[in-house]
Design an enzyme around this catalytic site. Sequence first.
Site, PDB file in Angstrom:
ATOM      1  NE  ARG A 160       0.694   1.348   4.399  1.00  0.00           N
ATOM      2  CZ  ARG A 160       1.989   1.593   4.388  1.00  0.00           C
ATOM      3  NH1 ARG A 160       2.619   1.886   3.283  1.00  0.00           N
ATOM      4  NH2 ARG A 160       2.698   1.547   5.513  1.00  0.00           N
ATOM      5  CD  GLU A 183       2.512   7.536   7.040  1.00  0.00           C
ATOM      6  OE1 GLU A 183       2.000   6.436   7.323  1.00  0.00           O
ATOM      7  OE2 GLU A 183       2.535   7.993   5.896  1.00  0.00           O
ATOM      8  CE  LYS A 238       6.713  -2.102  10.167  1.00  0.00           C
ATOM      9  NZ  LYS A 238       5.329  -2.105   9.872  1.00  0.00           N
ATOM     10  N   GLY A 292       8.636   1.006   3.177  1.00  0.00           N
ATOM     11  CA  GLY A 292       7.506   1.825   3.614  1.00  0.00           C
ATOM     12  C   GLY A 292       6.243   1.608   2.802  1.00  0.00           C
ATOM     13  CG  ASP A 325       0.650  -1.109   6.997  1.00  0.00           C
ATOM     14  OD1 ASP A 325       0.181   0.025   6.811  1.00  0.00           O
ATOM     15  OD2 ASP A 325       1.765  -1.305   7.517  1.00  0.00           O
ATOM     16  CB  SER A 373       2.615  -2.158   3.820  1.00  0.00           C
ATOM     17  OG  SER A 373       2.101  -3.057   4.730  1.00  0.00           O
ATOM     18  CB  SER A 374       7.147  -5.772   1.801  1.00  0.00           C
ATOM     19  OG  SER A 374       8.031  -5.571   2.864  1.00  0.00           O
TER      20      SER A 374
END
Length: 508
Positions: free
Chosen positions: A62, A68, A262, A168, A217, A170-171
């Site tokens: 996404r 955010e 992350k 960033g 996400d 969202s894998s």
Amino acid sequence: MESEQQDTNLEFVPILNHLPEIYHDNNGEVKQKHEGRFKNLKDRFKQIYGVVPKYFCRAPGRVNIIGEHIDYCGYSVLPAAIEQDFVMAYVLNEADEIELNNIDKDQYPAEKISTDPFQKFKEGPHWINYFLCGYKAVLAIDEKYYSQVTKPRGLKIMIDSLVPPAAGVSSSSAFTVCASIVALHANGLETKIPKGDLSKLCVLAERMAGTACGGMDQTISIFAEKNQAKLIEFNPTLKAIDVKIPASVVLAIGNSLTPSPKLLTLGTRYNKRVVECRFALLILALRTGDISHAKEQKFKNFYEFQKHLGYSYQQMLELVSSHLQKGGYTPDKVKKELGIDDLTDLLKDIPYANEVISQNYQFHLFERAYHVFGEASRVYEFKELCDDETLDEAVKVQKLGQLMNDSHKSCRDLYDCSSPELDEITQLSRDSGALGSRLTGAGWGGCSVSLIPKDNLEQFLDKVFTYYTKEREPGYQLWITDDLERYLFATQPGKGACILDPQYCLWM
Ligand code: GLA
């Protein structure tokens, strides 16, 4: 205009028949690009497992357009799915095990795990943990669902992802959601677990793996619709509401090429922000009157607190200014403010909270809270502008761009989640004709999203290209070996997660 609103628990993950239902077919792309990719996946599957795959499941990454670091505070966000997705081809396995192969076998070597949904996550940030998140989401969290499965099925899976990792977009959630869809389809739950519950289960599973994530996400990966951005509301109930981005603009994504994994930085970045928001909430709750509000943790998040007060966003900003101090609090100062000796008790539900406390000396409560209320209000301003059919188009898109710029500034200066590269690429984007540009996703690296007048797109892309070719200090050279289009591209809101009809797989 009345927005389309989905009841999140009336729908199931769809089974689709054709790739054009999933992908945009600009200039015959479906044939040239996507069919080839699915055929390749099918061939590789056959090479490895000796049979052709029976099913394909997919889930997209996404782009967050605005909103955010506020989902975990209970506030609404405004993302869209991108076309880049995870696809998992699979067949059932007679053996009680799950075999996983990846098209990118060098980065992700083959793995075999048991079918036990209650197995432990692997130590460290191993990729298999994302598969386990999706698997556990369906088969190990809510008894109402997993009790309907007498014995989880063995699986043979081949994975292909086009979602850039740690960028960033969202894998991790696309991976989790895709795995959850394989798990629910293979075990006969595809008409049992509705979309709303599935996204909540995926969030819970990712939290078990360590990130104190909100739900943006996973929810957009499941609920996205082609050509629609979505306002995702988490409160009072989960809703995904259509938002039409004006026709005269497009969104473009630019990868800053500085990855931000992350899971490697939880203690000092993402989970630290969640802890900072919690401290700010507790101090504000205490200061607005009732000591029990803070001590008993009456409010789960800022949203609940604001609702209790009945305040506007502006009033919340004033409250933050009157009661929180700029420039950081030491842990001792937080304890003193709250009149307690031990902070850990207040953070029990936040993964890795102990690491956050032991790895940090300063907590910026004013700055984080000020960002959250400003950003939460910008999300609704953005949606209202998109919905306003009376406003002149040129004025509308200018204002949308300004909101995105304001959001970036707030992320940079107050939430401290930007990076020099993100500041550079967003500034270059503005200088190259973007009406607005901001970091997207958790930040500290990863991608930017920019709003571009459609007519200027080519020029914009040409100019921003210089970000990738510019002379840099030795050691800071950006290194692109393949197609630039993978790093800088215009994007149209894409389709959410789905299963492909097995008939299609036979035909292919
Ligand atoms: C990550 C999390 C989301 C959200 C964003 C920041 O992507 O998974 O829940 O908090 O960061 O907006």
